[in-house]
Design a protein around this motif. Structure first.
Motif, PDB file in Angstrom:
ATOM      1  N   PRO A   1       0.815  -1.225   0.000  1.00  0.00           N
ATOM      2  CA  PRO A   1       0.000   0.000   0.000  1.00  0.00           C
ATOM      3  C   PRO A   1       0.846   1.271   0.000  1.00  0.00           C
ATOM      4  CG  PRO A   1      -0.939  -1.606   1.501  1.00  0.00           C
ATOM      5  CD  PRO A   1       0.398  -2.153   1.080  1.00  0.00           C
ATOM      6  N   GLU A   2       1.967   1.242   0.709  1.00  0.00           N
ATOM      7  CA  GLU A   2       2.838   2.418   0.733  1.00  0.00           C
ATOM      8  C   GLU A   2       3.558   2.596  -0.601  1.00  0.00           C
ATOM      9  OE1 GLU A   2       6.553   4.231   3.382  1.00  0.00           O
ATOM     10  OE2 GLU A   2       5.293   2.618   4.191  1.00  0.00           O
ATOM     11  N   ILE A   3       3.967   1.484  -1.203  1.00  0.00           N
ATOM     12  CA  ILE A   3       4.582   1.540  -2.534  1.00  0.00           C
ATOM     13  C   ILE A   3       3.613   2.176  -3.522  1.00  0.00           C
ATOM     14  CG2 ILE A   3       5.321   0.143  -4.518  1.00  0.00           C
ATOM     15  CD1 ILE A   3       7.456   0.251  -2.430  1.00  0.00           C
ATOM     16  N   ARG A   4       2.374   1.731  -3.486  1.00  0.00           N
ATOM     17  CA  ARG A   4       1.392   2.217  -4.457  1.00  0.00           C
ATOM     18  C   ARG A   4       0.973   3.646  -4.181  1.00  0.00           C
ATOM     19  NH1 ARG A   4      -1.934  -3.545  -4.989  1.00  0.00           N
ATOM     20  NH2 ARG A   4      -0.220  -4.615  -6.072  1.00  0.00           N
ATOM     21  N   SER A   5       0.909   4.024  -2.929  1.00  0.00           N
ATOM     22  CA  SER A   5       0.616   5.410  -2.595  1.00  0.00           C
ATOM     23  C   SER A   5       1.718   6.327  -3.110  1.00  0.00           C
ATOM     24  CB  SER A   5       0.464   5.564  -1.075  1.00  0.00           C
ATOM     25  OG  SER A   5       0.267   6.912  -0.729  1.00  0.00           O
ATOM     26  N   THR A   6       2.970   5.898  -2.950  1.00  0.00           N
ATOM     27  CA  THR A   6       4.102   6.675  -3.461  1.00  0.00           C
ATOM     28  C   THR A   6       4.064   6.742  -4.982  1.00  0.00           C
ATOM     29  OG1 THR A   6       5.433   5.934  -1.577  1.00  0.00           O
ATOM     30  CG2 THR A   6       6.614   6.882  -3.454  1.00  0.00           C
ATOM     31  N   LEU A   7       3.738   5.616  -5.607  1.00  0.00           N
ATOM     32  CA  LEU A   7       3.617   5.561  -7.064  1.00  0.00           C
ATOM     33  C   LEU A   7       2.565   6.551  -7.556  1.00  0.00           C
ATOM     34  CD1 LEU A   7       4.111   4.278  -9.850  1.00  0.00           C
ATOM     35  CD2 LEU A   7       2.572   2.432  -9.194  1.00  0.00           C
ATOM     36  N   ALA A   8       1.415   6.564  -6.885  1.00  0.00           N
ATOM     37  CA  ALA A   8       0.339   7.471  -7.285  1.00  0.00           C
ATOM     38  C   ALA A   8       0.737   8.926  -7.076  1.00  0.00           C
ATOM     39  CB  ALA A   8      -0.926   7.145  -6.510  1.00  0.00           C
ATOM     40  N   THR A   9       1.423   9.217  -5.978  1.00  0.00           N
ATOM     41  CA  THR A   9       1.844  10.590  -5.694  1.00  0.00           C
ATOM     42  C   THR A   9       2.802  11.095  -6.767  1.00  0.00           C
ATOM     43  OG1 THR A   9       1.567  10.336  -3.311  1.00  0.00           O
ATOM     44  CG2 THR A   9       3.067  12.068  -4.051  1.00  0.00           C
ATOM     45  N   LEU A  10       3.803  10.286  -7.102  1.00  0.00           N
ATOM     46  CA  LEU A  10       4.778  10.697  -8.115  1.00  0.00           C
ATOM     47  C   LEU A  10       4.126  10.833  -9.488  1.00  0.00           C
ATOM     48  CD1 LEU A  10       7.761   8.471  -6.959  1.00  0.00           C
ATOM     49  CD2 LEU A  10       7.613  10.970  -6.780  1.00  0.00           C
ATOM     50  N   THR A  11       3.217   9.915  -9.793  1.00  0.00           N
ATOM     51  CA  THR A  11       2.518   9.984 -11.069  1.00  0.00           C
ATOM     52  C   THR A  11       1.660  11.242 -11.150  1.00  0.00           C
ATOM     53  OG1 THR A  11       2.463   7.559 -11.189  1.00  0.00           O
ATOM     54  CG2 THR A  11       0.935   8.765 -12.617  1.00  0.00           C
ATOM     55  N   ARG A  12       1.011  11.561 -10.045  1.00  0.00           N
ATOM     56  CA  ARG A  12       0.175  12.772 -10.007  1.00  0.00           C
ATOM     57  C   ARG A  12       1.039  14.022 -10.170  1.00  0.00           C
ATOM     58  NH1 ARG A  12      -2.259  11.567  -5.837  1.00  0.00           N
ATOM     59  NH2 ARG A  12      -1.003  12.661  -4.291  1.00  0.00           N
ATOM     60  N   GLU A  13       2.194  14.063  -9.497  1.00  0.00           N
ATOM     61  CA  GLU A  13       3.072  15.223  -9.614  1.00  0.00           C
ATOM     62  C   GLU A  13       3.607  15.365 -11.034  1.00  0.00           C
ATOM     63  OE1 GLU A  13       6.070  15.233  -6.588  1.00  0.00           O
ATOM     64  OE2 GLU A  13       4.620  14.949  -4.965  1.00  0.00           O
ATOM     65  N   GLN A  14       3.938  14.242 -11.662  1.00  0.00           N
ATOM     66  CA  GLN A  14       4.400  14.315 -13.046  1.00  0.00           C
ATOM     67  C   GLN A  14       3.277  14.783 -13.967  1.00  0.00           C
ATOM     68  OE1 GLN A  14       7.688  13.653 -14.637  1.00  0.00           O
ATOM     69  NE2 GLN A  14       6.368  14.963 -15.895  1.00  0.00           N
ATOM     70  N   HIS A  15       2.066  14.293 -13.717  1.00  0.00           N
ATOM     71  CA  HIS A  15       0.923  14.723 -14.522  1.00  0.00           C
ATOM     72  C   HIS A  15       0.709  16.231 -14.400  1.00  0.00           C
ATOM     73  CE1 HIS A  15      -3.002  14.647 -16.449  1.00  0.00           C
ATOM     74  NE2 HIS A  15      -3.516  15.251 -15.397  1.00  0.00           N
ATOM     75  N   GLN A  16       0.840  16.759 -13.187  1.00  0.00           N
ATOM     76  CA  GLN A  16       0.682  18.199 -12.983  1.00  0.00           C
ATOM     77  C   GLN A  16       1.759  18.975 -13.722  1.00  0.00           C
ATOM     78  OE1 GLN A  16       0.750  18.267  -8.712  1.00  0.00           O
ATOM     79  NE2 GLN A  16      -1.460  17.869  -8.511  1.00  0.00           N
ATOM     80  N   ARG A  17       2.983  18.438 -13.734  1.00  0.00           N
ATOM     81  CA  ARG A  17       4.047  19.091 -14.497  1.00  0.00           C
ATOM     82  C   ARG A  17       3.734  19.063 -15.990  1.00  0.00           C
ATOM     83  NH1 ARG A  17       8.914  20.127 -12.215  1.00  0.00           N
ATOM     84  NH2 ARG A  17       9.975  19.762 -14.191  1.00  0.00           N
ATOM     85  N   ASN A  18       3.180  17.951 -16.455  1.00  0.00           N
ATOM     86  CA  ASN A  18       2.840  17.843 -17.874  1.00  0.00           C
ATOM     87  C   ASN A  18       1.809  18.895 -18.288  1.00  0.00           C
ATOM     88  OD1 ASN A  18       4.498  15.614 -17.928  1.00  0.00           O
ATOM     89  ND2 ASN A  18       2.834  14.115 -18.008  1.00  0.00           N
ATOM     90  N   GLN A  19       0.917  19.215 -17.357  1.00  0.00           N
ATOM     91  CA  GLN A  19      -0.172  20.144 -17.677  1.00  0.00           C
ATOM     92  C   GLN A  19       0.262  21.603 -17.617  1.00  0.00           C
ATOM     93  OE1 GLN A  19      -2.971  18.585 -18.799  1.00  0.00           O
ATOM     94  NE2 GLN A  19      -1.565  16.890 -18.399  1.00  0.00           N
TER      95      GLN A  19
END
Length: 276
Positions: free
Chosen positions: A251-269
């Motif tokens: 669960p912690e791995i996936r939470s970290t994965l989602a956080t980093l993915t979200r931050e990258q998505h925000q940078r993309n936008q």
């Protein structure tokens, strides 16, 4: 585009690892043959942007020299742009003049297997790099206006919470570097999963893991961790066997994965100015 087959390295998680393919030799296409295909695709379909997906296109100094000499002769950079995979330890030895030539020949972005911000985990992966080298190479590339797409693995066997935190810091450091230079850095982050025939597969099965369980791939749903439909791009690569291989709970791995993915998505936008 594929410019070569085979890989001389032995990254423990990779299906192309040399120990997993002992009967395969490395084959590199002649530069003129590659350029002929570029021109044929342009003539038939109007293509002007290409991606080289093999490990060796920017992974062996001699091959880089041969390809770029031909690209210069044919003035490829005046007609096309292209992306390629590269090896960090090889690009670390490339001169600034050689990076300038890559840009003039049309190079737009390099995909790098950075994998971790922990030197301990990088050693376990047999990456033959360290975090400092990866940061140095990324900085030089973006300074020359070459984009970087970095691949990262979370949950590698033996990874501790400190190792995971080091990777998160590493990614954010790389983003900070990109915010001060022309080139951009994108982080593509995945949960570890074992592949048959790889060195780490051999290690895991020798330690008692059931091969059938290691092959029980399933989708990873990151919705509860903050992922949303707008972030869907490479979801076909978000799969898992549901086994905790390191010291960090899934669960912690996936939470970290989602956080980093979200931050990258925000940078993309946004823009670099927004991110800074």
């Amino acid at each position: 585009m594929v410019g070569s087959r085979g890989c001389p390295y032995n990254c423990t998680f990779c299906g192309a690892a040399v120990s997993a393919n002992p009967d395969l030799t490395i084959r590199v296409r002649d530069p003129e043959n590659i350029i002929g295909e570029l021109d044929a695709l342009h003539a038939e379909h109007g293509v002007t942007a290409f991606r080289f997906v093999d490990d060796l296109f920017l992974g062996v100094g001699r091959v880089i020299e041969e390809q770029m000499a031909a690209f210069t002769r044919h003035r490829i950079g005046e007609r096309y742009v292209w992306d390629a995979t590269g090896r960090i330890n090889v690009l670390d030895r490339v001169t600034d003049a050689e990076l300038d030539r890559l840009v003039k020949n049309g190079l737009r972005e390099v995909a790098l297997g950075i994998e971790s911000g922990s030197d301990r985990i990088l050693k376990a992966m047999d990456k033959r790099i360290n975090a400092e080298m990866a940061e140095r190479v990324a900085r030089r590339l973006v300074r020359h206006g070459i984009g970087v797409k970095g691949y990262f693995i979370l949950g590698f066997p033996g990874e501790s919470r400190d190792d995971l935190k080091a990777t998160v810091r590493h990614i954010r450091n790389l983003w900070d570097i990109a915010d001060t230079y022309p080139g951009d850095i994108r982080a593509s982050v995945f949960e570890f999963r074992p592949y048959p025939g790889t060195p780490v597969w051999t290690t895991l099965t020798a330690a008692g893991h059931d091969p059938d369980a290691l092959l029980a791939y399933g989708d990873v749903d990151l919705t509860e961790d903050g992922a949303d439909e707008a972030m869907r791009q490479r979801d076909e690569f978000n799969f898992s066997v549901g086994i905790q291989f390191g010291g960090v709970p899934l669960p912690e791995i996936r939470s970290t994965l989602a956080t980093l993915t979200r931050e990258q998505h925000q940078r993309n936008q946004g823009t670099k100015e927004d991110a800074a």
